[in-house]
Structure formats: structure tokens, C-alpha cells
Design a protein around this motif. Structure first.
Motif, PDB file in Angstrom:
ATOM      1  N   TRP A 182       0.791  -1.250   0.000  1.00 10.73           N
ATOM      2  CA  TRP A 182       0.000   0.000   0.000  1.00 10.73           C
ATOM      3  C   TRP A 182       0.814   1.286   0.000  1.00 10.73           C
ATOM      4  O   TRP A 182       0.295   2.338   0.333  1.00 10.73           O
ATOM      5  CB  TRP A 182      -0.946   0.051   1.216  1.00 10.73           C
ATOM      6  CG  TRP A 182      -1.489  -1.265   1.643  1.00 10.73           C
ATOM      7  CD1 TRP A 182      -1.293  -1.872   2.836  1.00 10.73           C
ATOM      8  CD2 TRP A 182      -2.334  -2.143   0.885  1.00 10.73           C
ATOM      9  NE1 TRP A 182      -1.935  -3.072   2.873  1.00 10.73           N
ATOM     10  CE2 TRP A 182      -2.585  -3.268   1.688  1.00 10.73           C
ATOM     11  CE3 TRP A 182      -2.885  -2.097  -0.401  1.00 10.73           C
ATOM     12  CZ2 TRP A 182      -3.369  -4.345   1.265  1.00 10.73           C
ATOM     13  CZ3 TRP A 182      -3.655  -3.157  -0.824  1.00 10.73           C
ATOM     14  CH2 TRP A 182      -3.895  -4.260  -0.002  1.00 10.73           C
ATOM     15  N   ILE A 183       2.096   1.239  -0.275  1.00  7.38           N
ATOM     16  CA  ILE A 183       2.873   2.474  -0.159  1.00  7.38           C
ATOM     17  C   ILE A 183       3.109   3.132  -1.509  1.00  7.38           C
ATOM     18  O   ILE A 183       3.962   4.011  -1.637  1.00  7.38           O
ATOM     19  CB  ILE A 183       4.213   2.246   0.567  1.00  7.38           C
ATOM     20  CG1 ILE A 183       5.113   1.289  -0.232  1.00  7.38           C
ATOM     21  CG2 ILE A 183       4.001   1.745   1.975  1.00  7.38           C
ATOM     22  CD1 ILE A 183       6.548   1.280   0.276  1.00  7.38           C
ATOM     23  N   GLY A 184       2.365   2.715  -2.525  1.00  6.13           N
ATOM     24  CA  GLY A 184       2.529   3.322  -3.840  1.00  6.13           C
ATOM     25  C   GLY A 184       3.264   2.418  -4.815  1.00  6.13           C
ATOM     26  O   GLY A 184       3.409   2.753  -5.988  1.00  6.13           O
ATOM     27  N   THR A 185       3.702   1.270  -4.327  1.00  3.18           N
ATOM     28  CA  THR A 185       4.463   0.330  -5.161  1.00  3.18           C
ATOM     29  C   THR A 185       3.508  -0.524  -6.007  1.00  3.18           C
ATOM     30  O   THR A 185       2.336  -0.649  -5.671  1.00  3.18           O
ATOM     31  CB  THR A 185       5.330  -0.562  -4.249  1.00  3.18           C
ATOM     32  OG1 THR A 185       4.595  -0.777  -3.050  1.00  3.18           O
ATOM     33  CG2 THR A 185       6.625   0.110  -3.901  1.00  3.18           C
TER      34      THR A 185
END
Lengths: 481, 223
Positions: free
Chosen positions: A263-266
Motif C-alpha cells: 500500500w505504499i505506492g508500489t
């Protein structure tokens, strides 16, 4: 009582003496961690407690930093402690090792004082360099980051030089390789970027690859060493297990990193990679569990068959903590980790008290337990005691701490469960949803129990310290009599 | 002959070699995947925004646009949608100014230790709300309780006011302390929050601040 702290009967073993110095600071920081945890736990229940004086962010920062630092101290202490036994050589640069110890301790003291008294700074680079980096677990200001790397390199050089001079056992080979990775990974967390996704991407290289890969291997090494020391397990068997554990720990842990990249943009491919490899992460923990219990039972059986009476372990408290490690690592890191590691579940549980429940039991079960076991080994050798028997205080210490941490874990799991249902699934994780969930009786009750169990843990800690301070002197006197 | 291994399963060299190979393979795979990921999460450019190129992490000038968070049928979860131009603190920010503001905001978020109470991208502490999509939170929009209490008329002004005087605007018995945030730092922080809300987090947090009807309709109430 206090004079007993300084007793060393290692007959000039500089490594073991240095190890004991690290253990002493570790136990003090452990106490600081628990005190800060108590403050933070109270702040959940009494929001005005120390408001704008010593806020939750400060208490929590010192709580988690003290945790990381006491574990690193106890780890370094353990390595110095086992060095002469494994290599057959004395520590090559004892003076340098001592200097590094004092530099590190002075730096840690300054950092903690700044955390407590200055707390936060202006939004400038200077704050990042001098006050704190504001990044969970690696808050140390940058000057301290660089200092830590220098000190760790001195430590590493010392261990490596001793290793190269002496015999190269399998246990020590794994240790030297693992320490290099442990020191190198820290560098990944030391730069600033405006891109928070990038920030978090590298941050996990420190946090995950440290804790779920290199620290776990480190624990495997300590378990191997202490089984040989305490129950006289056969080196070939222990080392074979160790290589199998390394294979499985690194095999699952390195790519298990994916479970932090949901969920961190990856990109989404981390869902599958993270799910698969982190689901495999408990497997080596089962192996470690079986290994410890199997070896213990086997050596006990052999001793009995040879007509010896009594326990095969020559250090009662240490074997108790190491067996607790086998259970705690599997339960806390394995089971509680697997609970919420799949992305389908994690999208609701991520960032709730569920994570805190897992964190509490995993750090305790996987690391605190075995490091405390190493401290008991230290005491045994410092006083030259052949068989260290558990005292009432040892038993109270281990019972209350284990009971307290399990209690906190269950309470936090219930709180997290409630958050998942109300805040996440039903109300959609906004500001009002968050506070709605925080106010529900089930959440509040769980937090009350967490605080109570925190106090139980702290009482257990007092017993533990009391025992560590007195057990050696008492049993040495008993042995002499 | 007594010490000869009869089985590969009890051979230390076999397990040692296996451990080395598996570790090496996993490391190489991680590094390879990391290169791909780093490319995908590097910050986009202003030109990408103008040309409608979706980047997982858009340029700092995304603060000049309206950001929404909508269900994507194709991907099966919510994704950020960058819409038409929208003034931020009453103006359009140049590339240079927007980047400087975001820089100030990110620095401030670390210097003020936000992460040890709040959660950012799902990481941090759980003492205060998750800020990942805070910019889109209905409570901060027109008619929302948080905007209402500050007496401001835009999300950014309301947020900036709150950040400077948090204990004047308690939303709960558990309050945010006064961290000495200046007016400039507050602007930076709001830019940081708006930028973070534009990051594609694969649908996290799920069903962000919605009613069932809105969920079924596939929209959001973040406007």
C-alpha cells in the motif's frame, strides 16, 4: 547488591567482559522501553496525561527506539560473549572495542536526552541532522546515524579480525556473514527524499530486512550456540539445523519484504510476491521450534540412559528463556504475523492495533527472550558457576513477563479486531471513523487490559533485574559452601 | 568410514551450499524487482500531469489539481483520479514553488515527528488518524465538521489553521498537541498531505469514507 554487577571471572577473556558491559546497558534500556510503553498506554486511556509536556509521539518514539537499541546492545554483547568460545581466540582489539562501547553509549545518551527535552524542531534540514529524523524506528538524528555506522564498523572489524585469526566454525561463519548484512542495511535508511513512497520503500530495507531476515538469522545463531553451551548439544547436528534455518529464513524473509509493499505506492505485483513469501516465513520458525525442543529432549534422554540424574541443562533460567524463544518466535512472528499478512486481509488490518499486537509478541518472542537467555549465560560465566539453578525470582520474572506480554497481545488483538470491523470495514477509515472506533467500549476495555498487562510485564521486569543482580552472588556462595 | 555421510539430507556441506544459493537467488530477485519498482514510484513531472499521464507518484504540481479517489472497475479497487485545475491557497503554484512547498512539508512532517502518532501510507503509530488520504476526508470538505470548526472556506485553509492551533480545535478528548507549526510550515504540510492523497496506494484504505450507497454507485464523497 550493586557491587555484584561488576563481578567478572572470565580469567582475562576480554570479549566476555566487553559483552557483559553491553548487557548491562541493554537491561537499563529495556527498563526505559517499558516505562515509556506504560506512559503511552496510559495516554490512550487518559488523553490529558502529560499533554503538551511529554506527548504520545515522544513517549512512543523513545519506547520503540529504546527497544531497537537495547536489542542491538544485547546482540553486540552476545557476539562478544561467544567470540572466544567459537574462534578459540581472544578479541584482537579489546581496547578499541571498549572505546567504541563508550562512544556508542555517550551518543545514545545524548540522543535520548534530545528526544526527551527538545522533542521536535522546525521544518529544516538542521532538525533532521540534530534532533530527530521523524521516521519510525530510525528516528536517530543524522549525526548519530553516521556515528552508529562507525561504531558498528569498529565492532564488525574486531569480530571479523578475531574470526579470521581463529577457527572458523559454522556458527561463527553465519554470524560474520549476517552481521555484515545487518550493518550494511542500516545505510539504506539514511537519506532524505520528498517522495514519501520512495522514503518508505527504502525504509523497509532497514526495518524488514533487519528484523525479519538478519535478526532472525542472528537468533538462529544464538540458539545454536546456547544449545551447545547449555545442554551440550552436538555441534554437527546444531550446525546442520543452522544452515537449514538460514536457507529458509533468507529464502522466505528477503522476498517476504513484499508484504510491506502492498500500500505504499508500489506496483501490485508485490501482492502475490509478498503473500507467497511471507506465508512461508513461519516455516523456518517451526523448524527452529522443533530443533530446540528436539535437541533438549534428546540430550536429556541420553543423559538419563547414561545413568545421570537431574536436568541436563547447566543453566536453568537460560534454558527456560531459550525454550520460551522457540514458542514465542513461532507464535508472535509466525502465527500473529501470518494472521494479517495476505493482502486481502491486510488491506483492513494494516495500520490498526492488530499490527501493534503482532509487533509486541513478535519482538518479545523472537528477540527479547533469547537475549535475556544470553544475559543469564553471561551471569553464569561471570561468577564461574557450574550449574545455575532458577530461583524464585527467575521464575517470577519469566512468568510475569511472558504472561504480561501475552495479555497485552490478546488485548491489542481484540482492539484491532474492533477497529477492522468498525473503522475499516464499516466506516471507511476516515477521521470520524477512526475516533468512532477508538471510543467503542470494546476498544477502551482492550486498552485498559493492555495497560494492566503492561504493569504486570513491568513487575516481571523488576523481578528479572533483581534476579540478574543477585543470582550469581548467591549461587556462587552456595557452591562454595 | 564411520563419519561418512550416508545421506545428502544429513550433509552439512549440502545445506550450506543450498543456503548460499537460495539467499543469493532471493537477493538477486529482490534487487531486480526493486529496479522495476523504483522506476514506477519515482515522482512524475509537471508535463505528465498536463498530458494526463498517470504516475503512481505524481509531480509536486499535483497540488494545482482537484484530486478524487474513485472505484476503478478494471483494477477492482479505488484509484486516485486527477481532475481539473483547482487553486491551492488561492493560486496556481509554479513547478519550482510547488516543489519547494512539498519539500518544506515533508521536512516538517519529519521534524515534528508526525509519524509517532499518525499513520502515513498505513505506517507509523495508531494514536491518531491515518493521513494517507486525509486531504480527501469528507470531514475536511465543505459542510464537514473539521472545516466547519475552523471557520475557513477551503480544505487547505482549514487544515493549515488546525495545524497551527490544534489544541484550539479539539475533535476528540485525545487532542493534537501544539507543535509550534508556523504558517509556512502548515502550508507545506497541507501540500504534503495533498500530494500523498494523489499517490496510487492500490486501493488503500479500502472504501475510504463512504456510505453503502456511494460504494455501490462507485463514487466517493470526497468533494
Amino acid at each position: 547488591m550493586l557491587t555484584s554487577i561488576k563481578t567478572n571471572e572470565f580469567a582475562g577473556d576480554k570479549g566476555k567482559e566487553l559483552g557483559m558491559m553491553y548487557f548491562r546497558v541493554a537491561i537499563i534500556l529495556f527498563g526505559a522501553q517499558l516505562l515509556m510503553g506504560l506512559i503511552a498506554a496510559i495516554q490512550f486511556l487518559v488523553p490529558g496525561f502529560l499533554f503538551e509536556l511529554f506527548d504520545f509521539n515522544v513517549a512512543r518514539m523513545v519506547h520503540i527506539n529504546a527497544l531497537v537499541v537495547w536489542m542491538l546492545y544485547a546482540m553486540i554483547g552476545s557476539v562478544y560473549f561467544m567470540l572466544s568460545d567459537e574462534t578459540g581466540e581472544q578479541l584482537v582489539h579489546a581496547g578499541l572495542g571498549k572505546l567504541a562501547f563508550w562512544v556508542l553509549t555517550a551518543a545514545v545518551t545524548v540522543v535520548v536526552l534530545v528526544y526527551i527535552f527538545i522533542q521536535v524542531g522546525a521544518g529544516t534540514e538542521a532538525s533532521i541532522w540534530l534532533i530527530n529524523e521523524g521516521r519510525e524506528y530510525v528516528e536517530a538524528p543524522r549525526w548519530a546515524d553516521i556515528g552508529i555506522v562507525v561504531v558498528v564498523l569498529i565492532f564488525y572489524w574486531n569480530v571479523f579480525a578475531t574470526f579470521m585469526k581463529g577457527q572458523k566454525t559454522g556458527i561463527m561463519t553465519v554470524m560474520v556473514a549476517d552481521l555484515l548484512a545487518l550493518a550494511g542495511l542500516y545505510v539504506a535508511g539514511m537519506f532524505f527524499t520528498d517522495n514519501i513512497s520512495m522514503d518508505q520503500f527504502w525504509w523497509w530495507w532497514v526495518i524488514h530486512l533487519w528484523v525479519e531476515a538478519t535478526w532472525e538469522v542472528f537468533v538462529g545463531v544464538l540458539a545454536a550456540y546456547s544449545l551447545i553451551k547449555i545442554i551440550g548439544a552436538k555441534r554437527e547436528i546444531v550446525e546442520m539445523w543452522l544452515w537449514i534455518e538460514v536457507l529458509m529464513l533468507f529464502g522466505s524473509g528477503i522476498l517476504g519484504m513484499g508484504h510491506h509493499y502492498f500500500w505504499i505506492g508500489t506496483p501490485e505485483y508485490w501482492w502475490e510476491i509478498g503473500a507467497l513469501f511471507s506465508a512461508l516465513e513461519p516455516v523456518p520458525l517451526v523448524a527452529m521450534f522443533v530443533h530446540v525442543l528436539y535437541d533438549w529432549g534428546k540430550e536429556q534422554g541420553i543423559a538419563k540412559a547414561e545413568g545421570h540424574k537431574g536436568a541436563v541443562a547447566n543453566n536453568g533460567p537460560a534454558i527456560a528463556w531459550i525454550v520460551t524463544n522457540a514458542f514465542g518466535n513461532f507464535l508472535g512472528a509466525g502465527v500473529w504475523g501470518f494472521f494479517h499478512t495476505l493482502p486481502q486481509v491486510n488491506i483492513y488490518t494494516h495500520g490498526t492495533q492488530f499490527t501493534a499486537a503482532h509487533g509486541h509478541l513478535a519482538f518479545f518472542g523472537a528477540y527479547a527472550t533469547i537475549l535475556i537467555g544470553m544475559m543469564y549465560l553471561g551471569v553464569q560465566y561471570a561468577y564461574g558457576i557450574e550449574r545455575l539453578k532458577a530461583t524464585f525470582k527467575s521464575k517470577m520474572g519469566i512468568f510475569l513477563i511472558v504472561f504480561g506480554v501475552l495479555g497485552m497481545t490478546v488485548a491489542l488483538t481484540i482492539a484491532g479486531y474492533e477497529q477492522v470491523l468498525v473503522e475499516r470495514a464499516e466506516l471507511g477509515a476516515g477521521w470520524t471513523a477512526f475516533f468512532a472506533a477508538q471510543e467503542l467500549p470494546w476498544f477502551v476495555q482492550a486498552m485498559v487490559w493492555r495497560a494492566i498487562m503492561g504493569v504486570v510485564t513491568f513487575v516481571g521486569f523488576i523481578y528479572l533485574v533483581w534476579d540478574l543482580l543477585t543470582i550469581g552472588k548467591e549461587q556462587k556462595a552456595a557452591q562454595a559452601a | 568410514m564411520a563419519n561418512k555421510n550416508v545421506s545428502v539430507w544429513t550433509s552439512i556441506p549440502f545445506w550450506r551450499r543450498s543456503a548460499a544459493w537460495v539467499t543469493g537467488f532471493a537477493t538477486i530477485l529482490l534487487i531486480w524487482l526493486s529496479f522495476d519498482t523504483l522506476g514506477q514510484i519515482s515522482m512524475g513531472t509537471d508535463a505528465d500531469l498536463k498530458n494526463g499521464v498517470d504516475k503512481r507518484v505524481p509531480a509536486a504540481t499535483v497540488i494545482n489539481y482537484k484530486i478524487d479517489y474513485k472505484m476503478s472497475k478494471k483494477r477492482g479497487h479505488e484509484v486516485p483520479v486527477i481532475g481539473e485545475k483547482q487553486p491551492f491557497f488561492g493560486k496556481e503554484w509554479s513547478q519550482k514553488d510547488a516543489a519547494a512547498l512539498l519539500h518544506l512539508g515533508k521536512l516538517t512532517s519529519q521534524a515534528k515527528n508526525c509519524m509517532n502518532c499518525h499513520t502515513l501510507l498505513g505506517n507509523g503509530a495508531y494514536f491518531a488518524p491515518d493521513l494517507t488520504k486525509a486531504w480527501l476526508d469528507p470531514a475536511w470538505q465543505k459542510g464537514g465538521p473539521l472545516q466547519g470548526m475552523t471557520g475557513k472556506s477551503t480544505v487547505e485553509e482549514a487544515m493549515a489553521e488546525f495545524l497551527q492551533h490544534p489544541s484550539q480545535y479539539p475533535t476528540h478528548a485525545r487532542m493534537m498537541p501544539n507543535l509550534g507549526i508556523t504558517a509556512d510550515e502548515a502550508k507545506g504540510l497541507v501540500a504534503f498531505l495533498k500530494h500523498m492523497s494523489s499517490i496510487d496506494t492500490n486501493g488503500f484504505p479500502r472504501n475510504f469514507s463512504k456510505t453503502v450507497d456511494q460504494f455501490k454507485a462507485g463514487g466517493t464523497n470526497a468533494h
